[in-house]
Design an enzyme around this catalytic site. Structure first.
Site, PDB file in Angstrom:
ATOM      1  N   ASN A   1       0.864  -1.179   0.000  1.00 38.30           N
ATOM      2  CA  ASN A   1       0.000   0.000   0.000  1.00 38.30           C
ATOM      3  C   ASN A   1       0.898   1.225   0.000  1.00 38.30           C
ATOM      4  OD1 ASN A   1      -1.921   1.974   0.420  1.00 38.30           O
ATOM      5  ND2 ASN A   1      -3.024   0.837   1.993  1.00 38.30           N
TER       6      ASN A   1
ATOM      7  N   ASP B   1      -8.987   0.823  -6.026  1.00 36.89           N
ATOM      8  CA  ASP B   1      -9.961   1.424  -5.113  1.00 36.89           C
ATOM      9  C   ASP B   1     -11.246   1.799  -5.834  1.00 36.89           C
ATOM     10  OD1 ASP B   1      -9.216   1.435  -2.457  1.00 36.89           O
ATOM     11  OD2 ASP B   1      -7.861   3.117  -2.697  1.00 36.89           O
TER      12      ASP B   1
ATOM     13  N   ILE C   1     -13.580   7.157   7.238  1.00 35.25           N
ATOM     14  CA  ILE C   1     -13.145   8.486   7.651  1.00 35.25           C
ATOM     15  C   ILE C   1     -11.713   8.418   8.169  1.00 35.25           C
ATOM     16  CG2 ILE C   1     -13.685  10.535   9.016  1.00 35.25           C
ATOM     17  CD1 ILE C   1     -15.938   9.708   7.127  1.00 35.25           C
TER      18      ILE C   1
ATOM     19  N   SER D   1      -7.567  10.441   7.043  1.00 42.47           N
ATOM     20  CA  SER D   1      -6.996  11.653   6.440  1.00 42.47           C
ATOM     21  C   SER D   1      -7.618  11.911   5.076  1.00 42.47           C
ATOM     22  CB  SER D   1      -5.482  11.505   6.317  1.00 42.47           C
ATOM     23  OG  SER D   1      -4.912  11.443   7.598  1.00 42.47           O
ATOM     24  N   GLY D   2      -7.934  10.815   4.375  1.00 42.92           N
ATOM     25  CA  GLY D   2      -8.800  10.871   3.203  1.00 42.92           C
ATOM     26  C   GLY D   2     -10.126  10.279   3.637  1.00 42.92           C
TER      27      GLY D   2
END
Length: 425
Positions: A11, A157, A218, A220-221
């Protein structure tokens, strides 16, 4: 031929890289976690966990890019004599890569070689999402070079949202230009939503195809997704992850004209651009110089989500996020015709901030959501995946916390595909 013993999930972000080694079995188990952070804000920090062993150190050598960080992590992990017994270069079966923007790909793809059609399609997407795909694709390229015998699989994603109806994913602009340039809503955080859907459906003892959720990732992004009968029917992010909710450094939804009033240089290349990665000044401002950092000076939401905010700006940042979340909950509740099995909090902030959950659920009480205050304060422990924090009242709609795990979801999906191929062969 040596039997493979592990799967590697990768990631990569712009300033950090996380990798996890999993056992090569139908329900993969974690063997080791490692990450390098602070790539764009030196000095970088290395963290490593294997069983009860936890290790952290500041890295003195130069690590300028995510691919540098990935190479460093591989070297350290393959150099661990206990881990290398099952995670050597020769014994890794698959490398799973999280790639944010998958364009029109509806599922994961195997990248057989650098000349494959899939690989070239991914290269084209770098122009559509340079801030989000470049680092991940650089690591794919590195893997093809350094570990040519290991299959790289790209997980997107955006793929979870391929079920969005045309009236949701279409922007009302010239459709000839839109289709030529791939300009539509794609949605993101899909690997997380896939994990949330599967985990919550199992918890509720319902088939995924009969499960309806309002899921909130929920962190930071941040984003919200409406899931109806196991399919994404709407989500807050759009052409890129910038749309929808504000984040640590992202503006979220704004009037599209704002950026042109903010600066006359909106269309020029930013100083962050390189010969390989072209980023406009507008993209840089709205992605990296906005959000609650612009309001408060911090990206750490735990300093913002407090009962007594240190400054009015901290309270404003909290209230803005809550307001935007509520707008989407109301929107999606109506789109799901009120048939909602649960509202689910996930992501680093969703899982950790009892105050955010209490505030959002409390302000959603007209829709039937109600919290058990004590359960909400306890939150979720490390070994739990899904926790029910609903008030005891029988009429209350469920509110859950799901400890999402994108790394695991990729390894799990990888093993499903491997098992399917093996049985069909």
């Amino acid at each position: 031929m040596m039997t493979p013993k592990s799967i590697l999930s990768v990631n990569a972000g712009s300033s950090s890289v996380k990798i996890t080694f999993y056992t090569f079995e139908q329900e993969p188990k974690v063997m080791a976690n490692a990450q390098i952070s602070g790539i764009t804000a030196p000095p970088p920090v290395f963290k490593y966990t294997r069983g009860a062993k936890h290790y952290k150190e500041q890295v003195n050598e130069s690590i300028r890019t995510p691919q540098d960080g990935f190479g460093f992590l591989l070297q350290r992990c393959f150099g661990d004599p206990e881990l290398s017994e099952v995670a050597s270069r020769e014994e890794v079966a698959y490398i799973c890569h999280r790639i944010v923007h998958g364009g029109d790909f509806e599922s994961a793809v195997t990248i057989a070689e650098n000349t494959s059609s899939q690989y070239h399609q991914l290269e084209k997407l770098e122009d559509l999402a340079p801030l989000h795909n470049f680092s991940a694709l650089e690591i794919v390229r590195l893997c093809r070079k350094e570990l040519p015998s290991v299959q790289s699989i790209a997980f997107f994603d955006s793929a979870f949202h391929h079920t969005l109806p045309p009236y949701v994913k279409t922007y009302p602009i010239n459709q000839e230009i839109a289709q030529r340039n791939g300009l539509r809503k794609y949605g993101f955080h899909g690997i997380s939503y896939s994990f949330i859907l599967r985990s919550v459906a199992a918890y509720l003892k319902k088939p995924t195809e009969q499960t309806n959720l309002i899921a909130l990732h929920i962190g930071s992004g941040a984003s919200v997704c409406a899931i109806q009968n196991g399919r994404s029917v709407d989500t807050t992010m759009g052409l890129t992850p910038l749309a929808g909710l504000p984040g640590a450094t992202r503006s979220g939804d704004i009037d599209p004209s704002l950026v042109f009033h903010y600066t006359h240089d909106a269309g020029t290349l930013s100083a962050a651009s390189t010969k390989d990665m072209h980023i406009s000044t507008a993209e840089e401002i709205l992605n990296t110089q906005s959000g609650w950092k612009a309001l408060t000076g911090t990206t750490d939401f735990s300093q913002i989500a407090v009962e007594t905010p240190p400054t009015p700006a901290h309270k404003l940042a909290f209230d803005i996020l809550v307001d935007r979340i509520l707008g989407y909950i109301g929107n999606y509740y109506v789109k799901l015709d009120g048939q909602v099995d649960a509202m689910v909090f996930a992501g680093g902030i969703g899982e950790r901030s009892a105050l955010l959950r209490k505030t959002v659920a409390g302000k959603s009480r007209s829709l039937g959501f109600a919290l058990d205050w004590n359960a909400n304060e306890r939150g979720v422990s490390e070994e739990q995946t899904v926790v029910d924090i609903t008030a005891a009242a029988g009429s209350a709609k469920k509110v859950l916390i799901c400890q999402t795990d994108e790394q695991f979801e990729m390894a799990y999906r990888c093993m499903l595909a491997h098992t399917s191929l093996s049985s069909s062969g």
